[in-house]
Design a protein around this motif. Sequence first.
Motif, PDB file in Angstrom:
ATOM      1  N   ASP A  21      38.313  25.444  91.319  1.00 31.63           N
ATOM      2  CA  ASP A  21      39.686  25.105  90.971  1.00 31.63           C
ATOM      3  C   ASP A  21      40.095  23.950  91.867  1.00 31.63           C
ATOM      4  OD1 ASP A  21      42.371  24.774  90.656  1.00 31.63           O
ATOM      5  OD2 ASP A  21      42.896  26.894  90.803  1.00 31.63           O
ATOM      6  N   CYS A  23      42.436  21.671  91.056  1.00 32.63           N
ATOM      7  CA  CYS A  23      43.637  21.078  90.442  1.00 32.63           C
ATOM      8  C   CYS A  23      44.281  20.067  91.384  1.00 32.63           C
ATOM      9  CB  CYS A  23      44.618  22.171  90.051  1.00 32.63           C
ATOM     10  SG  CYS A  23      44.102  22.962  88.525  1.00 32.63           S
ATOM     11  N   ILE A  24      44.392  20.441  92.656  1.00 31.60           N
ATOM     12  CA  ILE A  24      44.907  19.488  93.634  1.00 31.60           C
ATOM     13  C   ILE A  24      43.747  18.726  94.278  1.00 31.60           C
ATOM     14  CG2 ILE A  24      46.049  19.241  95.868  1.00 31.60           C
ATOM     15  CD1 ILE A  24      47.886  21.493  95.166  1.00 31.60           C
ATOM     16  N   ASP A  50      43.676  18.155  87.928  1.00 33.80           N
ATOM     17  CA  ASP A  50      44.936  17.773  87.286  1.00 33.80           C
ATOM     18  C   ASP A  50      45.244  16.295  87.485  1.00 33.80           C
ATOM     19  OD1 ASP A  50      45.758  20.059  86.032  1.00 33.80           O
ATOM     20  OD2 ASP A  50      46.978  20.790  87.700  1.00 33.80           O
ATOM     21  N   HIS A  52      47.665  14.892  86.404  1.00 33.34           N
ATOM     22  CA  HIS A  52      49.122  14.744  86.611  1.00 33.34           C
ATOM     23  C   HIS A  52      49.504  15.013  88.066  1.00 33.34           C
ATOM     24  CE1 HIS A  52      49.109  19.089  85.049  1.00 33.34           C
ATOM     25  NE2 HIS A  52      49.517  19.204  86.302  1.00 33.34           N
ATOM     26  N   LYS A  53      48.550  15.352  88.898  1.00 31.89           N
ATOM     27  CA  LYS A  53      48.883  15.495  90.320  1.00 31.89           C
ATOM     28  C   LYS A  53      48.518  14.182  91.032  1.00 31.89           C
ATOM     29  CE  LYS A  53      49.174  20.434  90.743  1.00 31.89           C
ATOM     30  NZ  LYS A  53      48.479  21.266  89.739  1.00 31.89           N
TER      31      LYS A  53
HETATM   32  C1  LIG Z   1      44.895  25.073  93.067  1.00 28.33           C
HETATM   33  C2  LIG Z   1      45.737  25.042  91.814  1.00 28.33           C
HETATM   34  N1  LIG Z   1      45.228  25.555  90.682  1.00 28.33           N
HETATM   35  C3  LIG Z   1      45.927  25.523  89.530  1.00 28.33           C
HETATM   36  C4  LIG Z   1      47.181  24.980  89.486  1.00 28.33           C
HETATM   37  C5  LIG Z   1      47.889  24.972  88.157  1.00 28.33           C
HETATM   38  O1  LIG Z   1      48.326  23.698  87.840  1.00 28.33           O
HETATM   39  P1  LIG Z   1      48.667  23.148  86.370  1.00 28.33           P
HETATM   40  O2  LIG Z   1      49.235  24.248  85.565  1.00 28.33           O
HETATM   41  O3  LIG Z   1      49.639  22.052  86.671  1.00 28.33           O
HETATM   42  O4  LIG Z   1      47.374  22.641  85.839  1.00 28.33           O
HETATM   43  C6  LIG Z   1      47.754  24.449  90.637  1.00 28.33           C
HETATM   44  C7  LIG Z   1      49.115  23.864  90.652  1.00 28.33           C
HETATM   45  O5  LIG Z   1      49.635  23.441  91.641  1.00 28.33           O
HETATM   46  C8  LIG Z   1      46.994  24.466  91.834  1.00 28.33           C
HETATM   47  O6  LIG Z   1      47.493  23.957  92.957  1.00 28.33           O
END
Ligand SMILES: Cc1ncc(COP(=O)(O)O)c(C=O)c1O
Length: 235
Positions: A21, A23-24, A50, A52-53
Motif C-alpha cells: 500500500d 498510496c502515499i 495515488d 492525486h497525492k
Molecule cells: C497508506 C494509505 N492507503 C490508502 C489510502 C486511501 O487513499 P485513497 O482513497 O485516496 O486512494 C491512504 C490515504 O491517505 C493512505 O494514506
Amino acid sequence: IDDLKAISQLCKEEGIWFHVDGCIGALMSIAPENKHLVDGIEDADSLALDPHKWLHVPFEAGCALIKDASLHRDAFAVHPEYLEEKPRGIAAAEYLQDYNLQTSRGFRALKVWLTLKEHGVAKFGRLIDQNIAQAHYLTEMVKNDSELELAAPTTVNIVCFSYKPAELADDALEALNIEIMIRLQESGTAAVSDTTVKGRHCLRAALCNHRTRRSDLELLLREIKSVGSAILGKG
Ligand SMILES: Cc1ncc(COP(=O)(O)O)c(C=O)c1O
C-alpha cells in the motif's frame, strides 16, 4: 515505513502475495534523495499508489499496478453473453473491464499522463524531496522549542508533535491541542490534523504541497503557540 525488503523475502519464503500500500509512499521511488526509503518496492506483486497525492493530479486518480498481467486478467475476467469476444470487429480488442470490477469507467489516466508530460517525472521527484526536507526542518524547530514536544521521529513528510507549555494531564493536553487544531482550521491558517502515537494524542502536519515554504512552517509554529497560550489565558 515497513521494511519492504524483509517483507518481500518473507513472502517469497512462504509463497505469499506481496502487496504494497504505497498510496502515499510509493512515489518516493522517484525522489533521488529519499528513494532508498522504499527499497524493495520493486519486488511487489501489486502496488497501490495515488497520483492525486504526491503527483498533484486533480482528485481523484487512484492506481493499482499488478506485475503479472495474466494473473491480473485471470482474477477479474468474466465474459457473459453480451460481452463475448469476437475474432474481428469492436469486440476483438482487449476488454479493459477484464482488469477490474468496473465496466464503464472515465478516462482518469488522461490527467495522470498529461501531468507527467507537462512537468516530467524529475520535477515531482524533486518536490517530494523538498517536502521531506521541510518536514525535517519543522522537526528540528519542534525539538528546539521548549513549548513543543515531538511525538515520533520524522522519517518522511509527516511530523507528529504537541503543544506542551507545561506539565498537564494527558486529557487536558489532548483537549488543548484539539482546540488549537480546530482554531487553526477555522481561521484558515493551516490544515493540521491529529492522531494517536503510542497511545498519546498529537498534532499531525503532513507536508505535500509544492507551494509550502519554510516560512509557512515557522508561521505554523508561531500560530500554534500563540493560539495555545490564548486558550490558556496567557495571551
Ligand atoms: C497508506 C494509505 N492507503 C490508502 C489510502 C486511501 O487513499 P485513497 O482513497 O485516496 O486512494 C491512504 C490515504 O491517505 C493512505 O494514506
